[in-house]
Design a protein around this motif. Structure first.
Motif, short mmCIF file in Angstrom:
data_model
loop_
_atom_site.label_atom_id
_atom_site.label_comp_id
_atom_site.label_asym_id
_atom_site.label_seq_id
_atom_site.Cartn_x
_atom_site.Cartn_y
_atom_site.Cartn_z
N VAL A 108 26.18 50.72 41.28
CA VAL A 108 26.15 49.46 40.55
C VAL A 108 25.13 49.63 39.43
O VAL A 108 23.95 49.91 39.68
N SER A 109 25.60 49.49 38.19
CA SER A 109 24.71 49.67 37.04
C SER A 109 23.76 48.50 36.87
O SER A 109 23.94 47.44 37.48
N ASP A 110 22.78 48.68 36.01
CA ASP A 110 21.84 47.58 35.72
C ASP A 110 22.57 46.38 35.11
O ASP A 110 22.25 45.24 35.42
N GLU A 111 23.56 46.65 34.26
CA GLU A 111 24.33 45.56 33.66
C GLU A 111 25.11 44.80 34.73
O GLU A 111 25.19 43.57 34.70
N GLN A 112 25.68 45.53 35.68
CA GLN A 112 26.40 44.89 36.76
C GLN A 112 25.45 44.09 37.65
O GLN A 112 25.78 42.99 38.07
N ARG A 113 24.28 44.65 37.94
CA ARG A 113 23.28 43.93 38.73
C ARG A 113 22.91 42.62 38.05
O ARG A 113 22.79 41.58 38.68
N HIS A 114 22.73 42.69 36.74
CA HIS A 114 22.38 41.49 35.98
C HIS A 114 23.51 40.46 36.07
O HIS A 114 23.26 39.26 36.27
N ALA A 115 24.75 40.91 35.94
CA ALA A 115 25.89 40.00 36.02
C ALA A 115 25.97 39.35 37.40
O ALA A 115 26.20 38.14 37.53
N ILE A 116 25.77 40.16 38.44
CA ILE A 116 25.81 39.64 39.81
C ILE A 116 24.68 38.64 40.03
O ILE A 116 24.90 37.55 40.57
N PHE A 117 23.47 39.00 39.59
CA PHE A 117 22.35 38.09 39.77
C PHE A 117 22.56 36.79 39.00
O PHE A 117 22.30 35.70 39.51
N SER A 118 23.07 36.90 37.78
CA SER A 118 23.32 35.69 36.98
C SER A 118 24.32 34.77 37.67
O SER A 118 24.13 33.55 37.71
N ASP A 149 34.86 42.43 32.73
CA ASP A 149 36.23 42.66 33.19
C ASP A 149 36.25 42.76 34.70
O ASP A 149 35.37 43.35 35.31
N ILE A 150 37.27 42.18 35.29
CA ILE A 150 37.49 42.30 36.73
C ILE A 150 38.40 43.51 36.92
O ILE A 150 39.47 43.58 36.33
N PRO A 151 37.98 44.49 37.76
CA PRO A 151 38.81 45.68 37.91
C PRO A 151 40.12 45.38 38.62
O PRO A 151 40.18 44.52 39.48
N ASP A 152 41.15 46.07 38.23
CA ASP A 152 42.42 46.04 38.94
C ASP A 152 42.91 47.47 39.06
O ASP A 152 42.14 48.39 38.83
N GLU A 153 44.17 47.65 39.42
CA GLU A 153 44.66 49.01 39.63
C GLU A 153 44.57 49.85 38.36
O GLU A 153 44.46 51.07 38.43
N SER A 154 44.61 49.23 37.20
CA SER A 154 44.64 50.00 35.95
C SER A 154 43.26 50.29 35.38
O SER A 154 43.14 51.03 34.42
N THR A 155 42.21 49.70 35.95
CA THR A 155 40.86 49.95 35.43
C THR A 155 40.05 50.72 36.45
O THR A 155 40.41 50.81 37.61
N SER A 156 38.93 51.25 36.00
CA SER A 156 38.06 52.00 36.90
C SER A 156 36.61 51.68 36.59
O SER A 156 36.31 50.97 35.65
N MET A 157 35.73 52.21 37.40
CA MET A 157 34.30 51.95 37.22
C MET A 157 33.71 52.82 36.10
O MET A 157 32.51 52.83 35.91
N ARG A 158 34.53 53.51 35.35
CA ARG A 158 34.00 54.29 34.22
C ARG A 158 33.37 53.36 33.20
O ARG A 158 32.40 53.69 32.57
N ASP A 159 33.95 52.18 33.03
CA ASP A 159 33.38 51.16 32.16
C ASP A 159 32.31 50.44 32.96
O ASP A 159 32.61 49.78 33.95
N PRO A 160 31.02 50.54 32.56
CA PRO A 160 29.94 49.96 33.36
C PRO A 160 29.99 48.44 33.47
O PRO A 160 29.28 47.86 34.27
N MET A 161 30.83 47.77 32.68
CA MET A 161 30.88 46.32 32.75
C MET A 161 31.91 45.83 33.76
O MET A 161 32.01 44.65 34.01
N ASN A 162 32.68 46.73 34.35
CA ASN A 162 33.60 46.34 35.43
C ASN A 162 32.79 46.12 36.69
O ASN A 162 31.89 46.89 36.99
#
Length: 115
Positions: free
Chosen positions: A93-103, A14-27
């Motif tokens: 930045v979580s490990d999942e986010q790092r993986h997404a960025i690296f991918s 998910d791409i964060p916007d005003e309604s989402t937050s970094m609580r979800d590690p996949m944002n």
């Protein structure tokens, strides 16, 4: 031109916007989204390549690049690079986010070989 959809990033994260937050590690942090959008919009330019190299080296221990190269980027992009590096260094930045960025960076780098 390569896009976030081409690399599957928008399908899985998910791409964060005003309604989402970094609580979800996949944002992904806003700075990451802004840098990805900049690279998508810039096309196959030296500036885009610098951003991809900085992002890649920031999330993978085997990659190296000098963050000093950010000095050659436009001011708004430098700010997003600084925010991104702060998030990485502060471990926001979580490990999942790092993986997404690296991918994503890996996909962009491989696609750039065809250009």
């Amino acid at each position: 031109m390569l896009s976030l959809h081409d690399c599957g990033i928008l399908d899985d994260f998910d791409i964060p916007d005003e309604s989402t937050s970094m609580r979800d590690p996949m944002n992904l942090p806003e700075s990451v989204v802004a840098l990805m959008a900049y690279v998508d919009g810039a096309g196959w330019t030296e500036h885009a390549e610098l951003v991809v190299q900085i992002m890649m080296s920031s999330v993978h221990p085997d990659m190296e690049s000098s963050v000093a190269t950010a000095a050659f980027l436009p001011r708004a992009v430098r700010r997003n690079v600084a925010d991104f590096l702060s998030a990485v260094l502060l471990e926001d930045v979580s490990d999942e986010q790092r993986h997404a960025i690296f991918s994503w960076t890996q996909c962009w780098a491989l696609a750039s070989l065809d250009q």
